[in-house]
Motif scaffolding. Structure first.
Motif, short mmCIF file in Angstrom:
data_model
loop_
_atom_site.label_atom_id
_atom_site.label_comp_id
_atom_site.label_asym_id
_atom_site.label_seq_id
_atom_site.Cartn_x
_atom_site.Cartn_y
_atom_site.Cartn_z
N GLU A 30 -3.81 -2.29 7.04
CA GLU A 30 -4.75 -2.16 5.59
C GLU A 30 -4.02 -0.84 5.14
N GLN A 31 -3.96 -0.01 6.06
CA GLN A 31 -3.17 1.29 4.53
C GLN A 31 -2.10 0.30 3.46
N PHE A 32 -1.41 -0.63 4.15
CA PHE A 32 -0.24 -1.42 3.05
C PHE A 32 -0.77 -2.82 2.83
N ALA A 33 -1.65 -2.44 2.95
CA ALA A 33 -2.29 -4.35 2.61
C ALA A 33 -1.98 -4.32 0.65
N THR A 34 -1.81 -2.92 -0.24
CA THR A 34 -1.50 -3.06 -1.80
C THR A 34 -0.13 -4.15 -1.83
N LEU A 35 1.05 -3.94 -0.39
CA LEU A 35 2.56 -4.67 -0.12
C LEU A 35 1.95 -5.99 -0.54
N ASP A 36 1.39 -6.92 -0.16
CA ASP A 36 1.20 -7.84 0.26
C ASP A 36 1.76 -8.77 -1.35
N ALA A 37 0.97 -8.49 -2.33
CA ALA A 37 1.11 -9.05 -3.61
C ALA A 37 2.40 -8.97 -3.93
N ARG A 38 2.87 -7.97 -4.07
CA ARG A 38 4.94 -7.83 -3.86
C ARG A 38 5.75 -8.76 -3.04
N LEU A 39 4.95 -8.54 -1.38
CA LEU A 39 5.72 -9.39 -0.67
C LEU A 39 6.33 -11.09 -0.38
N ALA A 40 4.59 -11.57 -1.57
CA ALA A 40 3.87 -12.87 -1.69
C ALA A 40 5.70 -13.67 -2.36
N ALA A 41 6.53 -12.68 -2.90
CA ALA A 41 7.78 -13.29 -3.42
C ALA A 41 8.65 -13.68 -2.82
N PHE A 42 8.35 -13.46 -1.80
CA PHE A 42 9.37 -13.59 -0.36
C PHE A 42 9.12 -14.62 0.28
N HIS A 43 10.52 -14.96 2.00
CA HIS A 43 9.38 -15.79 2.37
C HIS A 43 9.16 -15.09 3.81
N ALA A 44 8.14 -15.55 5.06
CA ALA A 44 8.09 -14.68 5.57
C ALA A 44 9.02 -14.48 6.90
N ASP A 45 9.60 -16.08 7.02
CA ASP A 45 10.58 -15.46 7.90
C ASP A 45 11.68 -14.49 7.69
N ALA A 46 12.09 -14.19 6.40
CA ALA A 46 13.73 -13.92 5.96
C ALA A 46 13.17 -12.41 5.69
N THR A 47 11.51 -11.15 5.94
CA THR A 47 11.29 -10.52 5.60
C THR A 47 10.68 -9.92 6.99
N GLU A 48 10.92 -8.16 7.29
CA GLU A 48 10.73 -7.47 8.11
C GLU A 48 10.23 -5.93 7.64
N LEU A 49 8.91 -5.80 8.01
CA LEU A 49 9.74 -3.98 7.81
C LEU A 49 8.69 -3.64 9.20
N GLU A 50 9.07 -1.67 9.21
CA GLU A 50 8.66 -1.31 10.49
C GLU A 50 8.60 -0.06 9.97
N VAL A 51 7.69 0.61 10.31
CA VAL A 51 7.13 1.97 10.17
C VAL A 51 7.00 2.61 11.26
N SER A 52 7.49 3.83 11.32
CA SER A 52 7.74 4.80 12.58
C SER A 52 7.91 6.71 11.88
N VAL A 53 7.56 7.14 12.69
CA VAL A 53 7.18 8.95 13.00
C VAL A 53 7.35 9.18 14.00
N LYS A 54 7.85 10.46 13.27
CA LYS A 54 8.70 11.61 14.06
C LYS A 54 7.75 12.70 14.08
N ASP A 55 7.78 13.38 15.39
CA ASP A 55 6.96 14.33 15.47
C ASP A 55 5.51 14.24 14.88
N ARG A 56 4.52 13.01 14.93
CA ARG A 56 3.64 12.91 14.44
C ARG A 56 2.02 13.91 14.72
N GLU A 57 2.06 14.33 13.80
CA GLU A 57 0.62 15.13 13.56
C GLU A 57 1.16 16.69 13.73
#
Length: 138
Positions: A30-57
């Motif tokens: 939900e927080q990243f939903a605005t990226l969908d319009a930008r990512l739509a130019a690329f194939h889903a099979d060729a695109t990966e996203l990973e989010v991580s957090v160190k020392d959360r909170e």
């Protein structure tokens, strides 16, 4: 230009890494939903996203968002915002800017005609030159 048949979306391409659980995934999507319009130019099979957090909170937490698109260099964005939502938005906005910059670098400049119809393939330019010569000599 041909449309992408299976466009990338955050929901389809996002993996949650260290510091997040699968239960956090839908909220992050939900927080990243605005990226969908930008990512739509690329194939889903060729695109990966990973989010991580160190020392959360904790003071000094660091959110990292990585993006891999086939044929392009990996893009890594980070944020050290203390509020997790603000850090996710900061990393997301930076990724969007960098994807826009990468797209701009790959498009031909100052020639709307080439951007819209594409550049001629090998041999096509030579044929066009021959046609021009024939017209000039006739």
């Amino acid at each position: 230009m041909s449309a992408v048949t299976n466009p990338a979306t955050v929901a389809e391409c996002l993996r949650v890494g260290a510091g997040f659980s699968q239960g956090d995934r839908n909220w992050i999507v939900e927080q990243f939903a605005t990226l969908d319009a930008r990512l739509a130019a690329f194939h889903a099979d060729a695109t990966e996203l990973e989010v991580s957090v160190k020392d959360r909170e904790a003071r000094g937490q660091k959110v990292t968002l990585e993006c891999w698109i086939a044929g392009r260099q990996k893009i890594v964005t980070t944020s050290s915002e203390e509020d997790l939502r603000a850090a996710l938005h900061d990393a997301r906005d930076d990724l969007r800017r960098r994807l826009n910059d990468a797209k701009t670098k790959q498009e031909p400049r100052h020639n709307k005609h080439i951007r819209e119809i594409g550049q001629p393939g090998p041999g096509q330019a030579a044929d066009a030159d021959l046609d021009r010569v024939d017209v000039e000599t006739a």
